[in-house]
Design a protein around this motif. Structure first.
Motif, PDB file in Angstrom:
ATOM      1  N   GLU A 219       2.442   8.609  10.181  1.00  0.00           N
ATOM      2  CA  GLU A 219       2.924   9.969   9.951  1.00  0.00           C
ATOM      3  C   GLU A 219       2.242  10.652   8.757  1.00  0.00           C
ATOM      4  OE1 GLU A 219       4.623  12.028  11.712  1.00  0.00           O
ATOM      5  OE2 GLU A 219       4.936  13.577  10.197  1.00  0.00           O
ATOM      6  N   VAL A 220       1.949   9.900   7.702  1.00  0.00           N
ATOM      7  CA  VAL A 220       1.372  10.543   6.517  1.00  0.00           C
ATOM      8  C   VAL A 220      -0.011  11.132   6.841  1.00  0.00           C
ATOM      9  CG1 VAL A 220       0.292   8.506   5.458  1.00  0.00           C
ATOM     10  CG2 VAL A 220       1.187  10.321   3.999  1.00  0.00           C
TER      11      VAL A 220
ATOM     12  N   TYR B 103       6.561  13.716   1.647  1.00  0.00           N
ATOM     13  CA  TYR B 103       6.870  12.792   2.738  1.00  0.00           C
ATOM     14  C   TYR B 103       7.060  11.373   2.210  1.00  0.00           C
ATOM     15  CZ  TYR B 103       6.161   9.645   6.674  1.00  0.00           C
ATOM     16  OH  TYR B 103       6.305   8.628   7.574  1.00  0.00           O
ATOM     17  N   LEU B 104       6.148  10.941   1.350  1.00  0.00           N
ATOM     18  CA  LEU B 104       6.200   9.549   0.875  1.00  0.00           C
ATOM     19  C   LEU B 104       7.438   9.265   0.028  1.00  0.00           C
ATOM     20  CD1 LEU B 104       2.443   8.879   0.015  1.00  0.00           C
ATOM     21  CD2 LEU B 104       3.777   7.924   1.907  1.00  0.00           C
TER      22      LEU B 104
ATOM     23  N   LEU C 110       9.031   4.998   1.856  1.00  0.00           N
ATOM     24  CA  LEU C 110       9.598   6.340   1.763  1.00  0.00           C
ATOM     25  C   LEU C 110      10.619   6.526   0.642  1.00  0.00           C
ATOM     26  CD1 LEU C 110       9.947   7.290   5.541  1.00  0.00           C
ATOM     27  CD2 LEU C 110       7.997   7.543   4.031  1.00  0.00           C
TER      28      LEU C 110
ATOM     29  N   SER D 221      -2.090   8.783  -2.890  1.00  0.00           N
ATOM     30  CA  SER D 221      -0.694   9.226  -2.927  1.00  0.00           C
ATOM     31  C   SER D 221       0.267   8.043  -2.885  1.00  0.00           C
ATOM     32  CB  SER D 221      -0.400  10.181  -1.772  1.00  0.00           C
ATOM     33  OG  SER D 221      -1.241  11.301  -1.870  1.00  0.00           O
ATOM     34  N   THR D 222      -0.085   7.013  -2.121  1.00  0.00           N
ATOM     35  CA  THR D 222       0.766   5.826  -2.070  1.00  0.00           C
ATOM     36  C   THR D 222       0.815   5.172  -3.444  1.00  0.00           C
ATOM     37  OG1 THR D 222       0.208   5.507   0.241  1.00  0.00           O
ATOM     38  CG2 THR D 222       1.081   3.597  -0.913  1.00  0.00           C
TER      39      THR D 222
ATOM     40  N   LYS E 129      -6.846  14.931   7.197  1.00  0.00           N
ATOM     41  CA  LYS E 129      -6.696  13.754   6.343  1.00  0.00           C
ATOM     42  C   LYS E 129      -8.045  13.118   6.041  1.00  0.00           C
ATOM     43  CE  LYS E 129      -4.059  10.592   4.459  1.00  0.00           C
ATOM     44  NZ  LYS E 129      -3.421  11.002   3.200  1.00  0.00           N
TER      45      LYS E 129
ATOM     46  N   SER F 251       0.937  14.883   0.388  1.00  0.00           N
ATOM     47  CA  SER F 251       1.595  13.737   1.007  1.00  0.00           C
ATOM     48  C   SER F 251       2.827  13.276   0.235  1.00  0.00           C
ATOM     49  CB  SER F 251       0.624  12.554   1.098  1.00  0.00           C
ATOM     50  OG  SER F 251      -0.545  12.910   1.778  1.00  0.00           O
TER      51      SER F 251
ATOM     52  N   GLU G  91      10.984  15.783   1.792  1.00  0.00           N
ATOM     53  CA  GLU G  91      10.642  16.973   2.569  1.00  0.00           C
ATOM     54  C   GLU G  91      11.909  17.819   2.720  1.00  0.00           C
ATOM     55  OE1 GLU G  91       7.172  16.309   5.666  1.00  0.00           O
ATOM     56  OE2 GLU G  91       8.669  14.741   5.848  1.00  0.00           O
TER      57      GLU G  91
END
Lengths: 326, 258
Positions: free
Chosen positions: A220-221, B52-53, B228, B21-22, A79, B49, B57
């Protein structure tokens, strides 16, 4: 482009995954260029012709150059922005301060985003060439740094390079820097599991690499990418010295309440280490003094004084030195 | 494959872990909530990512006559998503690829995915200025790309890498839509004291220095990381983050109508 399109449109869905999942047999293999993983790879013809066979001459050069370096440690993380460069700076400064008779150096192989010059407080310095190679920049009598950042004329300069050029640069950094005799060489890396990581692990394959320290943050990310980096280490046989969890918690300077800025919803680094059976080295709290100190390139160790950050950092350093001895 | 995509927006940052990514996922969700059809393409191959975000998944990409069918985040199929994460059998497996293979994959994502009609395609990228970036820039030369949104955090060590990304955009002719400053200050939930953990204002002053539109500031809000798949604008409508996401989406829509 046309060929990849044709391939994928004529194969069933499962084949997409198998193309991804069969690993490259490696240039040394009998199957180089012929394995199923090779179909679609742009280097297939080169590998099949045998031109890529035979060890890279750089490996021998790196081995010779680094023969007087006792411990060579990679600082890795899948990361970005988890604090690889900050942790590298803290560790190197800490080892150098605690052991004035030891020589410590930092090599920054993040070609596109070099942070070492700033966090080590030597931004704007230049490297010089001598008969023995490139002279690194000295932060202290026993602490030196090398980074592509020293070779750029402006902070705005972008290194827009594809893989092969980055590999050439890394090879030069590993084989042409005049470090002198070193006790610890910490190699700071970019995020990911791609060119830089493959190059550095290949070039160090005969140079007696001590191992890797993995840096993560608790959420977690981040762990998701970090587990991939651990998988990478296992695939290329790099020993994992342990995991450092950075930015673990934040204590409000006003009311002393502890907040989880990056919540460890899946148990954080500790849980990951026990799941994956690798050593957990400790955690470093999120401390604005560290963030500011890095920006200004000051000697953070001296400023942290008797804080929890110092206590945790010293414990991590002790564990790393111990792990290197084994 | 991108013929029916009205707007293409790249999310870039020289620095990792600043929230590309967020922001990508929240911007996609915000635009979807505003009634647009949105696609989200994740070209971070070594550290995807987005699945997951968005809590996607374990979803699979399917092959059709026309190409790869993206994963839809909602029943109405208004948010289509593609990421290498959907193609991996094991979420812990590393994708250990050198540049040429990454390039081939990025090209395939651009040519083989059946996006259908989209108002916006948001492309989330890895940090740096290397293979993925060069490839996406070259591939989009023949398509109309609206430009890039640059994400940074306020501290100098991030700003320095972001300046390199801005140089990349200028050198390669990618228009810069604007800059977002993420992780700008943290408000203690107990005493409401705001601490600038990673400093503050660095993004805003950078945008002034380099004459780039400043799109907004996002504070550190641990709730955003836990969303999420849910839009911040619907879950925490009164939060400062929601207001910024909504305002950025409006600025995007507004710019195009000019």
């Amino acid at each position: 482009m046309a060929t990849t399109t044709e391939v994928s449109q004529n194969v069933p869905e499962l084949a997409i995954k198998s193309f991804l999942f069969v690993d490259c047999p490696g240039t040394q293999s009998e199957d180089a260029g012929k394995a199923s993983a090779c179909s679609g790879c742009p280097n297939q013809n080169i590998c099949a012709s045998g031109a890529a066979k035979g060890p890279d001459p750089g490996i021998e050069l790196v081995k010779n150059r680094l023969k007087d370096v006792e411990n060579k440690i990679l600082i890795l993380s899948g990361k970005g922005g988890v604090g690889k460069s900050t942790v590298t700076a803290l560790l190197s400064r800490s080892i150098a301060a605690l052991n004035p008779d030891m020589n410590v150096a930092v090599l920054d192989i993040d070609v596109c985003g070099p942070s070492a010059p700033r966090v080590m407080g030597v931004a704007g310095e230049q490297v010089h060439q001598s008969g023995f190679g490139w002279s690194p920049v000295y932060v202290d009598d026993n602490l030196s740094v090398m980074s592509i950042g020293f070779l750029l004329s402006s902070v705005d300069d972008a290194i827009i390079w594809r893989g092969p050029k980055k590999n050439g640069m890394i090879r030069q950094f590993l084989s042409e820097v005049d470090w002198g005799k070193l006790d610890y060489l910490l190699i700071d890396t970019p995020p990911g599991t791609s060119d830089e990581h493959l190059s550095v692990s290949t070039y160090l394959s005969q140079a007696n690499l001590t191992g890797a320290i993995i840096v993560t943050t608790p959420q977690e990310v981040a762990l998701l990418d970090v587990r991939k980096e651990i998988d990478f280490c296992r695939k290329v046989n790099i020993k994992i010295l342990g995991v450092v969890e950075n930015m673990s918690s934040f204590v409000c300077p006003c009311c002393q309440t502890e907040s989880e800025i990056f919540p460890a919803t899946t148990g954080g680094a500790k849980q990951m280490c026990s799941d994956m059976n690798i050593p957990y080295l400790g955690s470093l709290p999120l401390n604005p003094v560290i963030a500011r100190g890095c920006d200004e390139g000051r000697n953070i160790i001296a400023e942290l004084g008797d804080s929890p950050s110092t206590k945790n950092l010293t414990a991590v350093v002790e564990k790393i030195i111990e792990a290197c001895r084994q | 494959m991108l013929d029916n995509v009205k707007h293409i927006i790249l999310i870039l940052s020289g620095k990792g872990g600043v929230g590309k990514s967020t922001v990508s996922t929240q911007l996609a969700l915000t635009l979807k909530e505003k009634g647009f059809k949105v696609g989200l393409l994740d070209i971070d191959l070594c550290g995807p990512s987005v699945p997951y975000l968005l809590e996607l998944e374990n979803k699979d990409v399917h092959q059709s006559e026309g190409g790869w069918i993206p994963v839809y985040a909602d029943k109405d199929q208004r948010l289509a998503v593609m990421s290498i994460g959907f193609l991996l059998n094991n979420r812990n497996a590393a994708v250990v690829w050198r540049g040429p293979k990454k390039t081939a994959m990025v090209k395939q994502f651009l040519t083989d995915v059946c996006w259908g009609d989209l108002d916006y395609l948001i492309i989330d990228t890895p940090p740096g200025t290397s293979d993925e970036h060069i490839t996406i820039m070259e591939s989009l030369k023949t398509t109309k790309c609206d430009g890039a949104i640059i994400i940074t955090t306020p501290q100098l060590v991030a700003i320095e890498d972001v300046r390199k990304e801005i140089t990349f955009c200028k050198k390669t002719g990618i228009p810069i839509i604007g800059l977002i400053e993420n992780m700008s200050g943290f408000v203690c939930p107990t005493c409401s004291e705001c601490t600038n953990i990673f400093s503050k204002g660095g993004g805003e002053s950078l945008s002034k220095l380099l004459d780039i539109t400043f799109l907004g500031t996002l504070p550190i809000d641990p709730r955003v990381g836990k969303l999420l798949g849910k839009a911040c604008t619907t879950e925490h409508p009164d939060s400062p983050s929601s207001k910024t996401f909504s305002s950025i989406a409006d600025q995007l829509v507004h710019t195009e109508n000019k």
